[in-house]
Design an enzyme around this catalytic site. Structure first.
Site, mmCIF file in Angstrom:
data_model
loop_
_atom_site.group_PDB
_atom_site.id
_atom_site.type_symbol
_atom_site.label_atom_id
_atom_site.label_comp_id
_atom_site.label_asym_id
_atom_site.label_seq_id
_atom_site.Cartn_x
_atom_site.Cartn_y
_atom_site.Cartn_z
ATOM 1 N N HIS A 12 0.788 -1.231 0.000
ATOM 2 C CA HIS A 12 0.000 0.000 0.000
ATOM 3 C C HIS A 12 0.821 1.282 0.000
ATOM 4 C CE1 HIS A 12 -3.981 -1.871 0.855
ATOM 5 N NE2 HIS A 12 -3.219 -2.802 1.401
ATOM 6 N N LYS A 52 -7.875 14.009 5.395
ATOM 7 C CA LYS A 52 -7.045 12.805 5.315
ATOM 8 C C LYS A 52 -5.986 12.915 6.402
ATOM 9 C CE LYS A 52 -6.024 14.062 0.966
ATOM 10 N NZ LYS A 52 -6.168 12.855 0.155
ATOM 11 N N ARG A 53 -5.227 11.845 6.656
ATOM 12 C CA ARG A 53 -4.137 11.968 7.617
ATOM 13 C C ARG A 53 -3.196 13.096 7.211
ATOM 14 N NH1 ARG A 53 -3.705 7.959 11.755
ATOM 15 N NH2 ARG A 53 -1.783 9.048 12.242
ATOM 16 N N LYS A 74 1.260 14.388 1.476
ATOM 17 C CA LYS A 74 -0.103 14.750 1.084
ATOM 18 C C LYS A 74 -0.248 16.265 0.900
ATOM 19 C CE LYS A 74 -2.090 10.748 3.543
ATOM 20 N NZ LYS A 74 -2.804 9.939 2.537
ATOM 21 N N THR A 83 -8.376 6.882 -1.391
ATOM 22 C CA THR A 83 -9.743 6.366 -1.503
ATOM 23 C C THR A 83 -10.733 7.483 -1.154
ATOM 24 O OG1 THR A 83 -9.380 5.432 0.696
ATOM 25 C CG2 THR A 83 -9.357 3.905 -1.155
ATOM 26 N N LYS A 111 -14.551 8.823 -2.748
ATOM 27 C CA LYS A 111 -15.760 9.184 -1.988
ATOM 28 C C LYS A 111 -16.266 10.559 -2.417
ATOM 29 C CE LYS A 111 -13.741 6.397 1.603
ATOM 30 N NZ LYS A 111 -12.825 6.376 2.762
#
Ligand code: KOT
Length: 787
Positions: A335, A523-524, A529, A631, A635
């Site tokens: 992952h 998100k985290r 990110k 993911t 959504k």
């Protein structure tokens, strides 16, 4: 379902478990009575499934994390009785929402990897695939986040302190797990995983650690009461808490104990059931015919030597034969390509936790090296393949040698595994490698969480078949040029935005305008990110609006949320920065009708359920090549948001499916970043671009206050000053800034054409079908599991 019977048994349960009159019962009582009533309702079907599948080939999803979230609403949806139950409750004056809000999230995961496992459980049951989940029943889930003075503060998450309405303790299936220095009991708690309106009930079995002997009376009789309690605690410690480090290797003994604990219990469970139901196969000839284990990243890999151990030591199978059986039983999913997440365990720690497994790994390594030498490879050529090197056990290597399949989670990610991360392995065994692009369950992420859009789709398509086959959404495209439909889409989004605004006012104390653009990044928190890219852009935008109040600008609300690993200083700095920017902007009367900034507190599954339906823009801005899939991006798409994203992970496939012209692509691609990696100098961007300089300098100008934590200095330094051998701006924030800013300008202009926007939104919804985890799980079942 018989409505009267349901109401009757609900009230009966309520009074039985509380010993109160109906009027005296609390929300908590009412919630648990409802759980009981639903558990009774599904009991028969659950047992049917268990019995029916005893002798069938099954898939076993091994994962250290299952981020299930709340179960009540989702279970009612999957049973097809959501509306009826709501009605029944209102007939006896119970407000469903307050009962629903009583449920704590089962936050038994950090983020994407754990949530994917939960989506897979939903989809496997819905597709009538016999898939069993195995994991850990942490007493404390992912920490609760509080924001104090803009800083993240972690609190405990004892999610089952009031009880657990969705599990059954199966004491009789307990297993003994032996560590070198300790023996504990593993007690399974089974959660039903309901298929969508189809009577399939799969099982998620989570193991809890308990003392082997509840109370050691020899200690007690010697008046060593404290010693007896100590032993109990030491056993319970193993499943006490979920490690909160997302994407970060964890080197602690207790962590390996957790992994070995649930893997050993699960393998023992599988083997003992096999012996019970396949009592003729003493040699385990057919074991791999009936079992396929999917490993959710490296955390459960210790299950590989554990299966060999159980076969050899406890069942007298020959070593080579056990290896063959094992190789046909495992499949491995990776992952992430971030190096800091790649697990390796020092020999010492392994010897301390599970010495026999280390023995076995050593032997596997010796066999591998021998095989390579016979093929004529040199020592150096063998190095990248070694399972043990410098006294470190490299878990990914162990998994790749011993699995029949290795997969990544989006096209680009799998390509990077082949070209880079696992390139040596790929050269040797290309046939093992394959891609399985992630997905999300449309039941939780649309049917349950966005009722308005869900009903609208059913009405437009004239049926709810799309809930079973999400590709049917494609038929919505016939409305692409229908103005009325497009207006309805906008209206639904607006209603959802109003609801979110209300929730945010209640929970964050910030009032936001539902007519503004809702631009969301949840998100985290992690440098790759790039939440700080988002924040730097907001700073610069704020300054522009200050300088030029009459600037043509569509009011925008920037919403961010996410947790930082407690030991990740820079991620916590990003949270402080977000809150500080929010404080300054939201209190500035000159601009706060044009921009607002909200950092939502304690982002989790149940908060996501409110955010995704209300988003106009989905921020997916990771450095190209770093986000394996994502993911959350799916959504948002399914709920009609447009993606502002880089060419990374599954964003690429979102652009492909919905059309890049219906989304906002920006930033450098992987190939370019690879090329400039060595020569990249962020200072050039800083000096050449006024807006960048303005935003970066603001970190230290005094306009923002980090309360002497040096957090903003840390962010400043990491962007432009190379430090202690580490390069500056390794995630190319400054490189991508200009394009990001321009793309935001484009969004801001284009949003006012409300019909064109709605058309793009509809394009995204209509093409989100590919991202159903139903599709993903069917691919696993067909290509890897052969179910
Ligand atoms: C965490 C620790 C070690 C190895 C991997 C991880 C990990 C990866 N945790 N979450 N991920 C995410 O997994 C998601 C599901 O596949 C992806 O969508 C996402 O890109 C990963 O970051």
């Amino acid at each position: 379902m018989n409505k009267n019977k349901f109401m009757e048994s609900y009230i009966e349960n309520l009074q039985r478990i509380t010993l109160k009159n109906f009027a005296e019962t609390s929300d908590k009582d009412r919630y648990f009575a409802l759980c009981d009533t639903i558990m009774e309702l599904i009991n028969q079907e659950w047992r049917n499934c268990k019995n029916r599948t005893r002798r069938s080939r099954k898939a076993y999803y091994f994962s250290a994390e299952f981020l299930v979230g709340r179960s009540l609403g989702n279970n009612l949806i999957n049973l097809g009785i959501y509306d009826e139950v709501k009605e029944i409750l209102s007939e006896i004056d119970i407000d469903f929402e307050s009962i629903e809000n009583f449920e704590d999230d089962a936050a038994l995961g950090n983020g994407g990897l754990g949530r994917l496992a939960a989506c897979f459980m939903d989809s496997a049951a819905t597709q009538k695939l016999d898939m069993y989940g195995y994991g850990v029943r942490y007493r404390e889930g992912l920490f609760k986040q509080k924001i104090e003075n803009g800083f993240q503060v972690e609190g405990g998450d004892h999610w089952i302190k009031d009880g657990d309405g969705w599990s059954i303790r199966v004491e009789s299936d307990s297993k003994i797990v032996k560590f070198r220095d300790q023996t504990v009991k593993a007690v399974p708690y089974d959660m039903p995983m309901l298929g969508f309106e189809n009577e399939q009930v799969n099982t998620l079995r989570l193991w809890q650690a308990e003392p082997f002997e509840e109370f050691d009376f020899s200690y007690f009789n010697n008046f060593q009461y404290d010693k007896a309690v100590e032993e109990k605690n030491r056993a319970e410690d193993i499943t006490r808490v979920l490690y909160p480090n997302d994407m970060q290797r964890e080197g602690r003994v207790l962590r390996l104990k957790q992994q070995y604990f649930f893997c050993s219990a699960s393998i023992q469970d599988m083997v003992s059931k096999y012996k019970r139901y396949f009592d003729h196969d003493l040699q385990f000839e057919d074991f791999s015919k009936y079992h396929i284990i999917q490993l959710n990243d490296t955390h459960p890999i210790i299950a590989i030597p554990e299966l060999i151990r159980v076969l050899v030591d406890e069942n007298g199978i020959e070593f080579e034969r056990a290896v063959e059986i094992t190789k046909n039983t495992f499949a491995f999913t990776n992952h992430t390509v971030l190096q800091e997440a790649l697990e390796s365990w020092p020999k010492d720690i392994m010897l301390e936790v599970c010495p026999r497994c280390f023995d076995i790994i050593k032997k596997l390594n010796e066999n591998l090296v021998k095989e390579f030498k016979e093929k004529g490879l040199s020592e150096e050529a063998i190095d990248p393949y070694r399972i043990i090197r410098f006294d470190q056990v490299r878990m990914a290597n162990l998994a790749i040698v011993m699995s029949k399949s290795v997969n990544g989670v989006a096209k680009l990610h799998t390509q990077i595994l082949k070209d880079d991360t696992f390139k040596n392995w790929y050269k040797l065994m290309p046939e093992k490698f394959n891609n399985k692009t992630n997905g999300i369950t449309p039941r939780r992420w649309l049917v349950y969480s966005n009722i308005k859009l869900s009903n609208f789709i059913t009405e437009k398509l004239g049926s709810d078949d799309w809930k079973y086959d999400l590709t049917k959404l494609k038929d919505l495209e016939k409305y692409l040029d229908d103005e009325k439909t497009l207006e309805e889409i906008n209206q639904i989004k607006f209603e959802n935005k109003k609801e979110l605004a209300k929730y945010i006012l209640e929970n964050e104390g910030i009032s936001i305008n539902p007519n503004s653009i809702f631009d969301i990044q949840v998100k985290r928190i992690h440098e790759y990110k790039r939440q700080h890219l988002n924040l730097l852009h907001i700073i610069n935008l704020y300054h522009k609006l200050k300088k030029n109040p009459d600037m043509d600008f569509y009011p925008t609300t920037f919403i961010l949320g996410g947790k930082a690993a407690p030991g990740y200083f820079r991620a916590k700095a990003i949270i402080k920065l977000a809150n500080e920017i929010a404080r300054v902007i939201n209190n500035d009367e000159e601009v706060n009708d044009k921009i607002k900034v909200v950092f939502v507190n304690n982002y989790r599954v149940s908060y996501g359920e409110k955010l995704f339906p209300a988003a106009d823009i989905s921020e997916q801005i990771s450095t190209a090549g770093k986000e394996a899939s994502g993911t959350g991006n799916m959504k948002f798409m399914l709920n009609g948001a447009l993606t502002l994203g880089t060419y990374d992970g599954a964003n690429i496939e979102i652009f492909e499916n919905a059309g890049v012209e219906n989304n906002y692509l920006f930033g450098a691609k992987v190939e370019e970043l690879n090329e400039i990696y060595d020569s990249y100098n962020p200072k050039e961007f800083y000096y050449k671009n006024e807006d960048i300089k303005d935003a970066v300098d603001t970190l230290l100008s005094g306009e923002l206050n980090d309360n002497d934590s040096y957090m903003f200095l840390d962010i400043y330094n990491c962007l432009i000053n190379p430090q202690g051998g580490e390069k500056a701006d390794t995630y190319f924030v400054l490189k991508d800034f200009e394009d990001y800013k321009k793309t935001h300008e484009k969004i801001n202009k284009e949003y006012s054409d409300r019909l064109t926007w709605a058309r793009k939104s509809l394009k995204n919804i209509a093409n989100a079908g590919y991202f159903s985890s139903d599709r993903t799980i069917l691919e696993y079942a067909k290509d890897i599991w052969k179910l």
